[in-house]
Write a protein that holds these residues in place. Sequence first.
Motif, PDB file in Angstrom:
ATOM      1  N   PHE A  63     133.095  55.657 112.317  1.00  0.00           N
ATOM      2  CA  PHE A  63     131.658  55.585 111.816  1.00  0.00           C
ATOM      3  C   PHE A  63     130.658  55.574 113.129  1.00  0.00           C
ATOM      4  CE2 PHE A  63     133.152  53.948 107.631  1.00  0.00           C
ATOM      5  CZ  PHE A  63     132.083  54.444 106.882  1.00  0.00           C
ATOM      6  N   ILE A  64     131.340  55.036 114.186  1.00  0.00           N
ATOM      7  CA  ILE A  64     130.573  55.030 115.535  1.00  0.00           C
ATOM      8  C   ILE A  64     130.674  56.509 115.910  1.00  0.00           C
ATOM      9  CG2 ILE A  64     130.622  54.467 117.925  1.00  0.00           C
ATOM     10  CD1 ILE A  64     131.777  51.944 117.232  1.00  0.00           C
ATOM     11  N   VAL A  65     131.528  57.387 115.851  1.00  0.00           N
ATOM     12  CA  VAL A  65     131.419  58.923 116.102  1.00  0.00           C
ATOM     13  C   VAL A  65     130.498  59.485 115.310  1.00  0.00           C
ATOM     14  CG1 VAL A  65     132.859  60.881 115.968  1.00  0.00           C
ATOM     15  CG2 VAL A  65     133.930  58.917 116.758  1.00  0.00           C
ATOM     16  N   PHE A  66     130.374  59.198 114.088  1.00  0.00           N
ATOM     17  CA  PHE A  66     129.241  59.789 113.230  1.00  0.00           C
ATOM     18  C   PHE A  66     128.081  59.314 113.729  1.00  0.00           C
ATOM     19  CE2 PHE A  66     126.476  59.868 109.486  1.00  0.00           C
ATOM     20  CZ  PHE A  66     126.950  61.030 109.025  1.00  0.00           C
ATOM     21  N   ALA A  67     127.792  58.094 113.836  1.00  0.00           N
ATOM     22  CA  ALA A  67     126.520  57.538 114.315  1.00  0.00           C
ATOM     23  C   ALA A  67     125.995  58.150 115.684  1.00  0.00           C
ATOM     24  CB  ALA A  67     126.606  56.147 114.694  1.00  0.00           C
ATOM     25  N   THR A  68     127.065  58.525 116.757  1.00  0.00           N
ATOM     26  CA  THR A  68     126.704  59.208 117.878  1.00  0.00           C
ATOM     27  C   THR A  68     126.580  60.499 117.590  1.00  0.00           C
ATOM     28  OG1 THR A  68     128.578  57.745 118.915  1.00  0.00           O
ATOM     29  CG2 THR A  68     127.756  59.749 120.181  1.00  0.00           C
ATOM     30  N   ILE A  69     126.847  61.421 116.764  1.00  0.00           N
ATOM     31  CA  ILE A  69     126.709  62.676 116.542  1.00  0.00           C
ATOM     32  C   ILE A  69     125.234  62.705 116.083  1.00  0.00           C
ATOM     33  CG2 ILE A  69     127.008  64.560 114.998  1.00  0.00           C
ATOM     34  CD1 ILE A  69     129.976  63.997 115.364  1.00  0.00           C
ATOM     35  N   PHE A  70     125.010  61.700 115.160  1.00  0.00           N
ATOM     36  CA  PHE A  70     123.652  61.692 114.572  1.00  0.00           C
ATOM     37  C   PHE A  70     122.668  61.286 115.591  1.00  0.00           C
ATOM     38  CE2 PHE A  70     119.837  59.652 112.629  1.00  0.00           C
ATOM     39  CZ  PHE A  70     119.595  60.506 111.637  1.00  0.00           C
ATOM     40  N   TYR A  71     122.950  60.600 116.434  1.00  0.00           N
ATOM     41  CA  TYR A  71     122.017  60.557 117.622  1.00  0.00           C
ATOM     42  C   TYR A  71     121.645  61.434 118.575  1.00  0.00           C
ATOM     43  CZ  TYR A  71     120.333  58.204 122.129  1.00  0.00           C
ATOM     44  OH  TYR A  71     119.654  57.782 123.219  1.00  0.00           O
ATOM     45  N   ILE A  72     122.884  62.332 118.629  1.00  0.00           N
ATOM     46  CA  ILE A  72     122.587  63.490 119.629  1.00  0.00           C
ATOM     47  C   ILE A  72     121.659  64.412 118.697  1.00  0.00           C
ATOM     48  CG2 ILE A  72     123.743  65.471 120.545  1.00  0.00           C
ATOM     49  CD1 ILE A  72     126.326  63.635 121.117  1.00  0.00           C
ATOM     50  N   ILE A  73     121.900  64.493 117.485  1.00  0.00           N
ATOM     51  CA  ILE A  73     120.924  65.495 116.791  1.00  0.00           C
ATOM     52  C   ILE A  73     119.560  64.980 116.828  1.00  0.00           C
ATOM     53  CG2 ILE A  73     120.531  66.717 114.447  1.00  0.00           C
ATOM     54  CD1 ILE A  73     123.790  66.614 114.116  1.00  0.00           C
ATOM     55  N   HIS A  74     119.212  63.842 116.281  1.00  0.00           N
ATOM     56  CA  HIS A  74     118.188  63.289 116.339  1.00  0.00           C
ATOM     57  C   HIS A  74     117.455  63.282 117.491  1.00  0.00           C
ATOM     58  CE1 HIS A  74     114.817  60.536 114.936  1.00  0.00           C
ATOM     59  NE2 HIS A  74     115.035  60.007 115.815  1.00  0.00           N
ATOM     60  N   TYR A  80     124.592  69.884 124.024  1.00  0.00           N
ATOM     61  CA  TYR A  80     125.728  69.717 123.077  1.00  0.00           C
ATOM     62  C   TYR A  80     125.803  70.867 121.966  1.00  0.00           C
ATOM     63  CZ  TYR A  80     126.290  65.013 125.083  1.00  0.00           C
ATOM     64  OH  TYR A  80     126.611  64.133 125.920  1.00  0.00           O
ATOM     65  N   ASN A  81     126.743  71.427 122.076  1.00  0.00           N
ATOM     66  CA  ASN A  81     126.993  72.541 121.164  1.00  0.00           C
ATOM     67  C   ASN A  81     126.854  72.213 119.442  1.00  0.00           C
ATOM     68  OD1 ASN A  81     127.952  75.487 120.508  1.00  0.00           O
ATOM     69  ND2 ASN A  81     129.151  74.265 119.254  1.00  0.00           N
ATOM     70  N   PHE A  82     127.182  70.982 119.096  1.00  0.00           N
ATOM     71  CA  PHE A  82     127.011  70.500 117.722  1.00  0.00           C
ATOM     72  C   PHE A  82     125.403  70.549 117.514  1.00  0.00           C
ATOM     73  CE2 PHE A  82     127.228  68.332 113.994  1.00  0.00           C
ATOM     74  CZ  PHE A  82     128.524  68.049 113.632  1.00  0.00           C
ATOM     75  N   ALA A  83     124.807  70.076 118.327  1.00  0.00           N
ATOM     76  CA  ALA A  83     123.403  69.912 118.152  1.00  0.00           C
ATOM     77  C   ALA A  83     122.836  71.265 118.092  1.00  0.00           C
ATOM     78  CB  ALA A  83     122.463  68.939 119.012  1.00  0.00           C
ATOM     79  N   TRP A  84     123.008  72.153 119.209  1.00  0.00           N
ATOM     80  CA  TRP A  84     122.435  73.385 119.488  1.00  0.00           C
ATOM     81  C   TRP A  84     122.859  74.412 118.173  1.00  0.00           C
ATOM     82  CZ3 TRP A  84     124.884  78.105 120.583  1.00  0.00           C
ATOM     83  CH2 TRP A  84     124.151  79.275 120.932  1.00  0.00           C
ATOM     84  N   GLU A  85     123.915  74.303 117.876  1.00  0.00           N
ATOM     85  CA  GLU A  85     124.418  75.307 116.608  1.00  0.00           C
ATOM     86  C   GLU A  85     123.794  74.867 115.108  1.00  0.00           C
ATOM     87  OE1 GLU A  85     128.639  77.220 115.071  1.00  0.00           O
ATOM     88  OE2 GLU A  85     128.794  76.012 116.859  1.00  0.00           O
ATOM     89  N   HIS A  86     123.714  73.822 115.137  1.00  0.00           N
ATOM     90  CA  HIS A  86     123.687  73.192 113.777  1.00  0.00           C
ATOM     91  C   HIS A  86     122.181  72.744 113.427  1.00  0.00           C
ATOM     92  CE1 HIS A  86     127.802  74.377 112.965  1.00  0.00           C
ATOM     93  NE2 HIS A  86     128.264  73.414 113.783  1.00  0.00           N
ATOM     94  N   SER A  87     121.463  72.353 114.338  1.00  0.00           N
ATOM     95  CA  SER A  87     120.226  71.612 114.432  1.00  0.00           C
ATOM     96  C   SER A  87     119.070  72.380 115.137  1.00  0.00           C
ATOM     97  CB  SER A  87     120.166  70.254 114.640  1.00  0.00           C
ATOM     98  OG  SER A  87     120.256  69.997 116.120  1.00  0.00           O
ATOM     99  N   SER A  88     117.775  72.045 115.044  1.00  0.00           N
ATOM    100  CA  SER A  88     116.687  72.415 115.578  1.00  0.00           C
ATOM    101  C   SER A  88     115.363  71.575 115.361  1.00  0.00           C
ATOM    102  CB  SER A  88     116.176  73.897 115.223  1.00  0.00           C
ATOM    103  OG  SER A  88     115.719  73.567 113.839  1.00  0.00           O
ATOM    104  N   LYS A  89     114.348  71.907 116.596  1.00  0.00           N
ATOM    105  CA  LYS A  89     113.275  70.812 116.515  1.00  0.00           C
ATOM    106  C   LYS A  89     112.466  71.013 115.123  1.00  0.00           C
ATOM    107  CE  LYS A  89     112.985  70.682 121.437  1.00  0.00           C
ATOM    108  NZ  LYS A  89     112.200  71.094 122.529  1.00  0.00           N
TER     109      LYS A  89
END
Length: 817
Positions: A63-74, A80-89
């Motif tokens: 759950f902490i890993v999940f929360a960390t990924i959400f924080y990076i996206i938010h 981070y490739n996860f945010a760059w490839e799957h999200s945008s402003k």
Amino acid sequence: MEYVGEHLMPGKLGQFFVVLSFAGSLVAAISYFKSANAKIPGESDSWKRMARFAFLLNGISVFIVFATIFYIIHKHYFEYNFAWEHSSKSLDPKYMLSCIWEAQEGSFLLWMMWNAVLGTILMFRAQKWEAPMLTIVSFAQFCLTTMILGVYVFSFQIGHSPFMLVRQLFQEAPIFQRADYLSIPQMQDGQSLNALLQNYWMVIHPPILFLGFSSTLIPFAFAVSGLWKKEYGSWTKTALPWTLFSCCVLGTGIMMGAAWAYESLTFGGYWAWDPVENASLVPWLVLLAGMHTQVVYNATGHSLRATYLFLILGFTLILYSTFLTRSGILGDTSVHAFVGSGLDLQLILFIAVFLIPALVLYFSRYRQIPHVAKEENTWSREFWMFIGSLVIFLSAIFIMIATSLPVLNDIFKTKWSTGDDPKFSYNRIEIFIAIILGLLTAVVQYLKYKNSSPRQVLKKLLPVTVAALIVSFCISVFGNIRYNQYGSGFQAAIHLALFGGVYAVLANAAYIFISMKGKFKMAGASVAHAGFGILLVGILISSSKKEVLSHNTTGINIPFDPKTKEDPLENLTLVKNVKTDMGKYYATYLSNDSVNTAGNIIYFKVNFQDKKTGESFDLWPNLIRNTKGLENFSNNPDKQHYLDRDIFTYISFANILDKQRDTSGFKSFPVALHDTVFYSKGMMILDTVLVNPSNDKYHFGPTDTALLAKIRVITRDSQQYTMSPLLYVKNNMIYRVADTLYAQNLAVRLGSVMNNKKIELLTKESTDMVPFVSLKVYMFPQINLVWIGVIIMMTGFVMSIINRRKSLIRKQPEALS
């Protein structure tokens, strides 16, 4: 190199907890295994305490890993490739969670989260089954964690870390030779969520579906634990609520996917036998077969061997479907499949480490599994329940083989396929499965376990059978149910299946109110079976009477890209603000509007007016700009819902998006009366020029000067039109009013008057004279029966879960799970 502006701490923290979850799951699996095999009670408890701590540590870490990924996206940390490839402003905030499970790493993480939740519940409820079952659950968690570990053992990569930096993936790119690469415009925003996934179903469907995936592990763990501990039949009653729960949740997730396809995709329906749809359906069918044989064993002692096999295959087929959808092997046959991830070997090993030991245990102890030597009576409930389970299982095998053809072709270098009409290749088999299941779900509950009186059974069924025959006959005849395109044999099968569906509904309703004397709370199975009957009737009616409304009557044919498989004759072209005949309706394209300044989503307002009733309503299908570097737009439908039908529409073409517009200016042609000017599709003849015309449209005074040309247009196919461009001077200002012939993409206006009694004719050909759209419109009659049937069927599952839990509390409180 010291890079400027990077936020490395969240990634380091997240990767630490990935490793911690990996270690926790491994320690939990080993400790629970030791506890399960311990001979001394104190030793077992000691290992169990360590295992519990390790498993809870794993769950917290996940759950902490999940929360960390959400924080990076938010925070839009696009390093981070996860945010760059799957999200945008510009991504709608409600899709910030969705873009996590768009990624393969994110979907594995979602699966791990549900495993942690279900495993924790088992930890406090499974009692004597805790150690063997949590050994299996912990090992599954360990295997899933390797998918996001992202480490190398020699040259072999184990999993993909969700915390990889873009510069680590693209080390050779020149952009990353700069310390300030994050200041470059390409790194200021991400590629965003896939356009087709920007839908509210993406928020709710994957979590439910992955809960279904995770839940199949529980019946599997019960079955393997029973074989492992040689307690072959004592687990089945305790496990039955879990099996029912898994069937309910996974079935709900699959039908949510069907609703999503209906809401968002443009194939015009809710099921297309897409390989990824099938990959989820097959495990559910096998699990459903296992649930029915489990009920049979609990009541009679029959079918335990079949129950073991079905529950083992239910989970391992989930793993196989994961391989199909994530290996990239379905990329050419499915619109849902992930691209290849490079984890093929890991995925194959994932299947092997569960399937092979489970089957070895099963076959090595097959003879020890309790089996009633006496054959079931053909007038018993258990006999026909087993037959029904076998039919469901065989149906699943057929679907899986057809879905696996890309895998078989890759292995054997063959070119097997489902033919030019893949849907029919499935339907021609599954229609007979539907007939059998419809009849069985109607009849079986009227039979008793062990043995039944044929006379009493037939006496109870006779009035229901007659009623079902009458109702289904009326639906077939007066409802005009037709599948003529596939021949009389298939047509007959459709009517038999319709009878089976009606029979299932009426027979189960009669059983509740007559045989059970209205004890509705105890009627979970009958409610689920009635829901299945309604679902079957809804599928048959909505599919048979599905109608294309948008037959092209304008003569304007759009040259669609062949990849879209759009038929120009089934797409109506609407010119903006022009009311157009569409058979049962009038359709008018009124406006279009972007929902944001970037123009990423464009809504088109289309008005429909029912010719018969005069009712008018507006629909807003939209086009959403493709992401991931893809050009153009994807289309999202809109619907008008009624109790008895849906009007479903989407934009198949819009010229405002056409990047190949003709932007050239007007061409000049000096002409005298009766001169001819040629254009690409025909010719124009100047017939006459009127001075200061006065009519309903134009009024000029004595001080005004106006010239109105009458131009005859003759097309190559001998069609004739008249165009009337106007030139006038008013208040010392020159005005030119062009005339546009939309059918020919032609505009004409008048230039200057020349001294040699000629007038300048200005012509322009363009596909962008006026905004227009091409529209595909379907009518789905009785589509609500499909969704009502699903809701009732899943309600029956929930009722059965509650009843089985209550029964377990009354009879075996010490074995409650």
